[in-house]
Design a protein around this motif. Structure first.
Motif, PDB file in Angstrom:
ATOM      1  N   LEU A  10       3.211   2.015   7.691  1.00 11.74           N
ATOM      2  CA  LEU A  10       2.138   2.626   6.885  1.00 11.74           C
ATOM      3  C   LEU A  10       2.429   3.621   6.071  1.00 11.74           C
ATOM      4  O   LEU A  10       2.080   3.353   5.055  1.00 11.74           O
ATOM      5  N   TRP A  13       4.083   1.363   3.104  1.00  7.76           N
ATOM      6  CA  TRP A  13       3.366   0.242   2.335  1.00  7.76           C
ATOM      7  C   TRP A  13       1.769   0.640   2.051  1.00  7.76           C
ATOM      8  O   TRP A  13       0.966  -0.011   1.661  1.00  7.76           O
ATOM      9  N   ASN A  16      -3.828   1.258   4.226  1.00 10.41           N
ATOM     10  CA  ASN A  16      -4.513   0.013   4.165  1.00 10.41           C
ATOM     11  C   ASN A  16      -3.887  -1.124   4.649  1.00 10.41           C
ATOM     12  O   ASN A  16      -4.704  -2.266   4.574  1.00 10.41           O
ATOM     13  N   THR A  17      -2.674  -1.101   5.027  1.00 10.52           N
ATOM     14  CA  THR A  17      -1.919  -2.241   5.168  1.00 10.52           C
ATOM     15  C   THR A  17      -2.268  -2.865   6.500  1.00 10.52           C
ATOM     16  O   THR A  17      -2.553  -2.010   7.422  1.00 10.52           O
ATOM     17  N   LYS A  18      -2.320  -4.153   6.578  1.00 11.16           N
ATOM     18  CA  LYS A  18      -2.912  -4.940   7.942  1.00 11.16           C
ATOM     19  C   LYS A  18      -1.758  -5.351   8.579  1.00 11.16           C
ATOM     20  O   LYS A  18      -0.768  -5.929   8.168  1.00 11.16           O
ATOM     21  N   ILE A  40       0.435  -9.339   4.377  1.00  6.44           N
ATOM     22  CA  ILE A  40       0.064  -8.614   5.667  1.00  6.44           C
ATOM     23  C   ILE A  40       1.550  -8.234   6.112  1.00  6.44           C
ATOM     24  O   ILE A  40       2.691  -8.768   5.779  1.00  6.44           O
ATOM     25  N   VAL A  41       1.411  -7.569   7.186  1.00  2.00           N
ATOM     26  CA  VAL A  41       2.594  -7.110   7.771  1.00  2.00           C
ATOM     27  C   VAL A  41       2.786  -7.641   9.278  1.00  2.00           C
ATOM     28  O   VAL A  41       1.828  -7.448  10.173  1.00  2.00           O
ATOM     29  N   LEU A 115       6.657  -7.451   5.256  1.00  2.13           N
ATOM     30  CA  LEU A 115       5.900  -7.883   4.461  1.00  2.13           C
ATOM     31  C   LEU A 115       5.788  -9.202   3.761  1.00  2.13           C
ATOM     32  O   LEU A 115       6.827  -9.631   3.195  1.00  2.13           O
TER      33      LEU A 115
END
Length: 429
Positions: A10, A13, A16-18, A40-41, A115
């Motif tokens: 977080l 990236w 708001n990274t999923k 996405i991660v 990612l």
């Protein structure tokens, strides 16, 4: 490790990274969002499918060949056809990337965050990645020697004393006698130096500043393991084997009169084969065990030392994890592998896959916690001395040290606990 890595991802990236963990959630996400192009991660453990890795199942008809290949620590297992998977308890997904070098340098057991996007073939196209401690960067060394600061104390790192090794590996009796005499004399010079009996007044003052000696494995060339490899040994060598532990005990006994000594087991020592290796039995060092300053430790081993009010955390192993990783990645120096394991936050990532390990159920004792990052991180029994100083974004510095085998190089490493500079000491004749 996964909760820590989630926070790192977080920060790296954006909030708001999923993030998907467990991995099984990815399938339902793309079913519900088939047109999504938002990266996405994924967080999970790496599994490296080594096509050249020996297998007792495929080589069952050639058992001698299988055991010979498994005992050859210099054999490379990596190839261009290796595949990398990210997995957890729910499943696995193959990783692909345009950065082939990054993929090739991954090994089984590493916990990472990646990612990217899944493709139509069910593979995950990686565009970026991060590890537990991704911010360690190499630091330019300050000018001057580790010996310049006269107020600081030192820790002496040595490995691969291998008492008895030359007797068992020599091809002729004369060569055996000469090599044994050379190694024993070098070891005696090391003991005399630490005790302040070697050299002049400057050497004695330097020796008085050594606060601890750490013997990082392979102190005894174990008779049973040498016999298992060589299969035969003559009667004279069988009698000589009884003296190996006595030689180690005498060496330690002399050093203990001056400073504390910690002894770790290694792959050649008479200890269990699986990691973490348990301390050498007290019967091997009866005289040394009388000292309260003597500690027979595990492998890996960590200790916290205090110098001028500052605490220094030392963490290291006898070198087997570095050797094991070196077989699974393209040509890479041991000190760079040591740096990778620090960034991954795992001292022995390939255990228990290709490195034997005790089956821990709830914890991984090899994980390097963020609250316990080492100031000195070492690996013993390497072919030559290497060292680097790395610094994290928070300013935490770690000295990486590859300790050379004393039996072949006659070298030990002196590390300044205040400045983290190091100096190689040679005791050759």
């Amino acid at each position: 490790m996964k909760p820590h890595l989630s926070h790192v991802a977080l920060d790296h990236w954006g909030v708001n990274t999923k993030i998907f963990s467990p991995l099984i959630e990815v399938e339902s996400y793309f079913v519900e969002n088939p047109e999504s192009t938002l990266p996405i991660v994924l967080i999970g453990n790496v599994f490296k499918d080594l096509t050249l890795r020996p297998s007792v199942l495929t080589d069952e008809k050639e058992n001698d060949k299988f055991y010979e290949s498994m005992s050859n620590l210099k054999k490379d297992y990596y190839s261009d056809s290796d595949k990398i998977y990210l997995e957890d308890e729910s499943g696995r997904i193959e990783l692909i990337s345009e950065n082939s070098e990054w993929l090739a340098n991954l090994v089984t057991g590493v916990t990472i965050a990646v990612l990217g996007l899944a493709n139509e073939n069910g593979q995950f196209q990686v565009t970026d990645s991060c590890t537990a401690y991704p911010t360690f960067t190499e630091t330019d060394e300050a000018s001057g020697s580790a010996l310049d600061d006269e107020d600081s104390s030192f820790v002496l790192l040595v490995s691969g004393l291998e008492f008895g090794a030359t007797l068992l590996s020599s091809t002729t009796e004369n060569e055996s006698v000469d090599e044994v005499a050379s190694l024993e004399l070098s070891a005696q010079m090391l003991a005399d130096f630490v005790s302040g009996r070697l050299g002049g007044e400057d050497h004695a003052r330097l020796a008085s500043r050594i606060g601890r000696v750490i013997v990082a494995g392979n102190s005894i060339n174990s008779a049973s393991r040498t016999l298992a490899k060589a299969r035969t040994v003559n009667a004279k060598n069988q009698n000589d084997m009884k003296d190996f532990s006595k030689q180690l005990d005498l060496f330690l006994f002399q050093v203990l009169g001056s400073c504390p000594v910690d002894v770790m087991p290694g792959s050649l020592d008479p200890s269990n084969n699986s990691m973490p290796q348990q301390p050498l039995n007290a019967c091997f060092t009866p005289n040394s065990n009388r000292f309260s300053t003597f500690t027979s430790t595990t492998n890996p081993y960590d200790v916290t030392l205090t110098t001028q009010g500052d605490e220094r955390i030392l963490l290291g192993h006898a070198g087997t994890p570095v050797d094991d990783i070196a077989r699974q990645v393209p040509k890479k120096s041991p000190v760079d592998i040591l740096k990778d394991t620090l960034s991954w936050g795992n001292a022995c990532p390939t255990a228990p896959d290709t490195l034997p390990s005790y089956p821990f159920r709830d914890i991984d004792p090899f994980v390097i916690e963020s609250s316990h990052l080492p100031h000195i991180f070492f690996a013993g029994n390497q072919d030559e001395f290497e060292s680097k100083l790395v610094t994290s974004s928070s300013g935490h510095q770690t000295r990486l040290v590859c300790i050379p085998k004393f039996s072949t190089t006659r070298e030990a490493v002196l590390v300044n606990l205040k400045t983290l500079k190091c100096e190689v000491l040679r005791f050759g004749i």
